[in-house]
Design an enzyme around this catalytic site. Structure first.
Site, PDB file in Angstrom:
ATOM      1  CD  GLU A   1     -12.790  -7.998  14.083  1.00  0.00           C
ATOM      2  OE1 GLU A   1     -13.991  -7.768  13.897  1.00  0.00           O
ATOM      3  OE2 GLU A   1     -11.890  -7.227  13.743  1.00  0.00           O
TER       4      GLU A   1
ATOM      5  CG  ASP B   1     -17.641 -12.666  59.664  1.00  0.00           C
ATOM      6  OD1 ASP B   1     -17.451 -11.633  59.006  1.00  0.00           O
ATOM      7  OD2 ASP B   1     -16.750 -13.500  59.876  1.00  0.00           O
TER       8      ASP B   1
ATOM      9  CD  GLU C   1     -17.407  -0.141   9.741  1.00  0.00           C
ATOM     10  OE1 GLU C   1     -17.324  -1.375   9.629  1.00  0.00           O
ATOM     11  OE2 GLU C   1     -16.754   0.516  10.584  1.00  0.00           O
TER      12      GLU C   1
ATOM     13  CG  ASN D   1     -12.437  -3.988  11.356  1.00  0.00           C
ATOM     14  OD1 ASN D   1     -13.097  -3.948  12.370  1.00  0.00           O
ATOM     15  ND2 ASN D   1     -11.661  -5.000  11.049  1.00  0.00           N
TER      16      ASN D   1
HETATM   17  P1  ATP Z   1     -18.801 -13.521  64.694  1.00  0.00           P
HETATM   18  O1  ATP Z   1     -19.883 -13.290  63.751  1.00  0.00           O
HETATM   19  O2  ATP Z   1     -18.712 -12.452  65.716  1.00  0.00           O
HETATM   20  O3  ATP Z   1     -17.484 -13.831  64.057  1.00  0.00           O
HETATM   21  P2  ATP Z   1     -18.955 -16.213  65.394  1.00  0.00           P
HETATM   22  O4  ATP Z   1     -20.005 -16.720  64.503  1.00  0.00           O
HETATM   23  O5  ATP Z   1     -17.550 -16.461  65.028  1.00  0.00           O
HETATM   24  O6  ATP Z   1     -19.199 -14.701  65.632  1.00  0.00           O
HETATM   25  P3  ATP Z   1     -18.465 -17.885  67.569  1.00  0.00           P
HETATM   26  O7  ATP Z   1     -16.996 -17.671  67.539  1.00  0.00           O
HETATM   27  O8  ATP Z   1     -19.042 -19.140  67.035  1.00  0.00           O
HETATM   28  O9  ATP Z   1     -19.203 -16.703  66.850  1.00  0.00           O
HETATM   29  O10 ATP Z   1     -18.892 -17.648  69.039  1.00  0.00           O
HETATM   30  C1  ATP Z   1     -20.211 -17.871  69.487  1.00  0.00           C
HETATM   31  C2  ATP Z   1     -20.229 -17.668  70.982  1.00  0.00           C
HETATM   32  O11 ATP Z   1     -19.427 -18.660  71.606  1.00  0.00           O
HETATM   33  C3  ATP Z   1     -19.654 -16.328  71.431  1.00  0.00           C
HETATM   34  O12 ATP Z   1     -20.668 -15.364  71.506  1.00  0.00           O
HETATM   35  C4  ATP Z   1     -19.100 -16.635  72.806  1.00  0.00           C
HETATM   36  O13 ATP Z   1     -20.116 -16.508  73.782  1.00  0.00           O
HETATM   37  C5  ATP Z   1     -18.725 -18.108  72.710  1.00  0.00           C
HETATM   38  N1  ATP Z   1     -17.284 -18.262  72.449  1.00  0.00           N
HETATM   39  C6  ATP Z   1     -16.574 -17.724  71.469  1.00  0.00           C
HETATM   40  N2  ATP Z   1     -15.296 -18.110  71.518  1.00  0.00           N
HETATM   41  C7  ATP Z   1     -15.175 -18.940  72.553  1.00  0.00           C
HETATM   42  C8  ATP Z   1     -14.099 -19.698  73.130  1.00  0.00           C
HETATM   43  N3  ATP Z   1     -12.889 -19.655  72.627  1.00  0.00           N
HETATM   44  N4  ATP Z   1     -14.363 -20.454  74.212  1.00  0.00           N
HETATM   45  C9  ATP Z   1     -15.596 -20.503  74.718  1.00  0.00           C
HETATM   46  N5  ATP Z   1     -16.638 -19.825  74.234  1.00  0.00           N
HETATM   47  C10 ATP Z   1     -16.458 -19.040  73.175  1.00  0.00           C
END
Ligand code: ATP
Length: 863
Positions: A259, A301, A675, A700
């Site tokens: 229980e 990520d 038991e 128990n």
């Molecule tokens: P991660 O898995 O590394 O976190 P993410 O999915 O966050 O990557 P994003 O931040 O979407 O990736 O960036 C994708 C791409 O956009 C980067 O590889 C870069 O080339 C470009 N990027 C990232 N940040 C900026 C920014 N602030 N201004 C312009 N381009 C950017």
């Protein structure tokens, strides 16, 4: 636009007056209602009936024992519930939503519940708007109002727009893009969210395990009741009185049904959650604790999770040549040097690099913070990629503040992970305008945007590929002059001039390698999902071990890009280990594919668009510091320290909770079955009524009540993370547990009966010896089932066993208890035999524990 907001004092006063910004707190459960809830338990009701029956028949001894049992069970039940509730409440406080407000002119993060009307909200991408508010300033603000209106198309919000809701923000909606400030107009129940709150009140639901165990509990109760009726019938046939047999059968039902199982499970989950929180992994739902134990895939990520997230620009490539940058971190100290030896070339490439860095510093929303009391080093606010560009510009002698003063921004298209680029437009002292564009090379090196020659663009692409393959995050930067600011800013994205590329390093964290190794040892497949370039992703995946070597990286479909997924070129998503340039929508497809494959997925995410994927994965993991509010509130697990190893700690705790629940079940079911078997088999050997009702209840109390509860806190097995996860569909009694319960209960029954028959043979108090032997055998089992026998962690268990053993002896040697329980003093042999039964129970449990560690059928193969 500058708004110093309320003063702290005003905010406090308003909070007192208007009440917290919450949607009506759930009522606190009172002690009385908790006690009544315990007493309403069917088993307790049955016991109360039995107590009435014993009083009616004048059997006061049994009545007293029954009352003691009811009192003890209720106390333990209530205490466990309170502990579990407290643990859960502490957890929800840790992940409570927060908001940014300006008070006394200082921007600060406060719990959303303390936001008051008149507060100056500061909003950015990924924020959940904490209260109804009127916009005071907005840049490219895009708000998702679907949570309130059901309308899936996001809405542009602007201070200048007209229309009933144009400048109004509603509580509970989400900033998808842009920045804003707003003044709070209504909070709590007065806000838009408050008005529809009734439907949103979600109670903690039962976890799947709790539901399954409730089902199991019902089946067990039915089987037990059936068997106890059999005991009743056999007793009556043998001429026992109906009262005696009725009370005995009822006591047997109570003793044999575990229980305390629901209480043990709830407390196990809640304490597991608390231990996870102590290891920086805060669960937002109790069910996540059990799911974590069976995670088979960890999709992570890259930036800040596998890598340091402290980016540094190391190289600047321009058509004039390559320059390098020295220095570490965000400190503006380091030299810009040309790679070329030739002086005339060198100055050209340095000049070109400086021009690029000025553009990158202006097309930028981050800011650098000098060392101070909070941090002894330079730190950054905003996107780390942008902070790295600011630091690089500062190293090249271009101070951000001066640049912003001479080039005020007049327009922008903010960065988003779909377009992967950002554009800003600035006015200059000469009355013209300049546009700066930066972004992923393949989104910028495009003839639609740039007016450069195809040969130069091709050269830049080759250079970008080369740098990416070395693990750099590469951004292309371009600029252009404008006479006027176009109405549609997208029109500024044409005829621009390529300034060059920046190569930003973001080295893997040392812990990333160990985490990936730990995943593999624990049979969890690590997968990288990133928005970055495939070559960068490949390099990092190789360094941290997600790809095990060049051969692995070269295997077909080990690395896939978002474009390949969209074109349907990837037949099996579960074969891929690195997904690059993916869109948030594709994360959903990837998670879905793994789930259809029968896996349990944990996925990290912190962006504004990650919410749906976090919700869809079995365990959505958000970063507590770095993540957006949307991600945090969509996640099941929030990492307080933003460190991936905390996921592994959480998985370990999850496995521990599950193992402890199974250990308790094993113990409780084997004891209960023994038991019943004693009561059924005893008469066959001439023991007419093997145990009296009070004795059954006493056993128990000491076994399920005392020791069973202490089992929930057993430490994690040393090899819990060296084994593959249990299959998600595995029954709680699966993997051979049923058979083990049967084996152990038969052995305990046989040993106790044998001890009793031996004593009976020499005319001794056989019933007392049976009582002692059954108790000792079960206590022996509880110790024998420990993973580590002499661990000092969970001293509760040995203490509980010692107390139980003492109370067992008291039942025989303390005259008052001996009268109540109808026991008599055993002979020396009888006592020795009972102890021997304890040893047998201990040895059998030890053998079972060892056997189960070496024979693990039905396990998933290691990946
Ligand atoms: P991660 O898995 O590394 O976190 P993410 O999915 O966050 O990557 P994003 O931040 O979407 O990736 O960036 C994708 C791409 O956009 C980067 O590889 C870069 O080339 C470009 N990027 C990232 N940040 C900026 C920014 N602030 N201004 C312009 N381009 C950017």
């Amino acid at each position: 636009m500058t708004n110093t907001g309320l003063s702290d004092e005003e905010a406090h006063r308003l909070l007192e007056r208007c009440g917290p910004n919450e949607l009506g707190k759930q009522k606190k459960t009172t002690l009385r209602s908790r006690i009544f809830a315990q007493l309403r338990d069917p088993l307790i009701l049955v016991l109360l009936v039995a107590a009435a029956l014993t009083v009616a028949t004048g059997d006061f001894a049994d009545a007293v024992v029954i009352c003691v049992v009811v009192l003890f069970n209720t106390t333990v039940g209530v205490a466990q519930e309170v502990r579990a509730d407290n643990a859960v409440a502490a957890l929800s406080a840790m992940t409570a939503p927060t908001a940014r407000v300006t008070r006394d002119g200082v921007e600060q993060q406060v719990p959303s519940s303390t936001v008051v009307p008149g507060d100056a909200l500061v909003l950015g991408e990924g924020d959940i708007i904490p209260a109804d508010a009127a916009l005071t300033y907005a840049v490219a603000l895009l708000v998702d109002e679907s949570a309130l209106t059901g309308e899936s198309v996001p809405v542009d919000k602007d201070t200048h727009a007209t229309g009933p809701q144009a400048g109004q923000l509603q509580a509970g909606t989400v900033v998808l893009r842009g920045r804003a400030t707003a003044t709070v107009t209504a909070t709590g129940a007065d806000s838009a969210l408050g008005r529809i709150a009734a439907s949103l009140h979600a109670r903690q639901q039962l976890t799947p395990l709790q539901k399954r165990l409730a089902g199991l509990g019902r089946v067990l109760a039915l089987v037990t009741v059936g068997l106890c009726l059999l005991v009743l019938a056999l007793g009556l046939i043998r001429g026992q009185s109906l009262e005696t047999m009725a009370v005995t059968a009822i006591s047997l039902v109570v003793a044999a049904v575990p229980e305390s199982l629901p209480a043990v499970v709830t407390l196990g989950l809640a304490l597991g959650a608390r231990r996870m929180a102590a290891r920086n992994a805060v669960v937002r739902r109790l069910s996540a604790v059990e799911t974590l134990g069976s995670v088979t895939v960890l999709a992570t990520d890259k930036t800040g999770t596998l890598t340091e997230g402290r980016m540094v620009v190391e190289r600047v490539w321009t058509p004039q040549g390559t320059a390098t940058l020295g220095g570490t971190g965000y400190a503006p100290a380091g030299d810009l040097k040309a790679l070329d030896q030739d002086d005339s070339h060198a100055s050209g490439s340095i000049e070109a690099a400086r021009e690029l860095l000025v553009a990158a510093a202006l097309c930028n929303d981050a800011s650098l913070i000098p060392p101070g009391t909070d941090s002894p080093q330079w730190s950054a606010l905003g996107d780390p990629t942008e902070a790295a560009l600011l630091a690089a510009a500062a190293k090249a002698g271009c101070a951000h503040d001066d640049l912003v003063r001479t080039h005020p921004r007049v327009g922008e298209i903010p960065f988003d992970s779909l377009r992967k680029r950002m554009l800003t437009v600035h006015s200059t002292s000469s009355g013209t305008f300049e546009a700066f564009l930066k972004g992923a090379p393949e989104m910028v090196l495009d003839r639609v945007l740039l007016g450069d020659s195809p040969a130069l663009l091709e050269q830049a692409r080759r250079e970008a590929a080369r740098l990416s393959a070395q693990g750099y995050r590469v951004l292309a930067v371009a600029s252009g002059s404008l006479d006027t600011v176009p109405d549609l800013l997208d029109d500024a994205e044409s005829g621009l001039r390529l300034l060059g590329l920046t190569a930003i390093s973001d080295p893997p964290k040392p812990t990333a390698v160990t985490t990936v190794e730990a995943c593999r040892r624990a049979g969890i497949t690590p997968v990288l999902i990133t928005g970055d370039h495939p070559a960068t992703a490949r390099a990092i995946a190789l360094r941290v071990g997600i790809l095990t070597g060049e051969k692995d990286a070269e295997s077909a479909h080990r690395i896939a890009t978002g474009a390949e997924l969209a074109a349907g070129h990837v037949p099996d998503l579960t074969a891929v280990r690195v997904f690059a340039r993916t869109t948030p929508q594709q994360k959903l497809d990837i998670i879905q594919a793994w789930r259809e494959h029968g896996d349990v997925t944990a996925m990290t995410g912190d962006g504004v668009n990650d919410g749906p994927a976090l919700r869809q994965s079995d365990i959505g993991v958000a970063m507590g510091r770095r993540g957006t509010e949307v991600a945090r509130q969509a996640a099941d697990l929030v990492l307080a320290d933003d460190e991936l190893p905390s996921v592994i700690s959480a998985v370990e705790e999850g496995r521990r909770v599950y193992a402890n629940i199974r250990r308790f079940l094993f113990y409780a079911l084997a004891g209960g079955a023994a038991e019943i078997l004693v009561m059924l088999a005893g008469p066959l050997f001439g023991l007419a009524l093997p145990l009296r009702a009070g004795q059954i209840l006493w056993i128990n109390l000491l076994t399920h009540g005392l020791t069973g509860v202490a089992m929930g806190a057993e430490p994690v097995s040393p090899d819990a993370m060296r084994q593959p996860p249990r299959p998600p569909q595995q029954h709680i009694l699966g993997d051979g547990l049923w058979q083990r319960v049967l084996r152990l209960s038969l052995l305990v029954t046989a040993t106790s009966l044998a001890a009793s028959l031996w004593v009976r043979h020499s005319g001794g108090p056989w019933q007392t010896v049976l009582f002692l032997a059954l108790l000792a055998a079960q206590l022996g089992v509880s110790l024998g089932l420990r993973e580590r026998l002499f661990t000092r962690r969970n001293l509760y268990l040995p203490a509980a066993v010692a107390v139980a053993a003492g109370l067992g002896m008291a039942a025989v040697y303390v005259p008052f208890l001996a009268d109540l329980l109808e026991t008599s003093r055993p002979t020396g042999t009888g006592l020795a035999l009972a102890m021997a039964a304890g040893l047998v129970g201990f040895a059998a449990a030890r053998a079972e524990a060892l056997w189960s560690r070496t024979h693990r059928p039905n396990r998933r193969p290691s990946v």
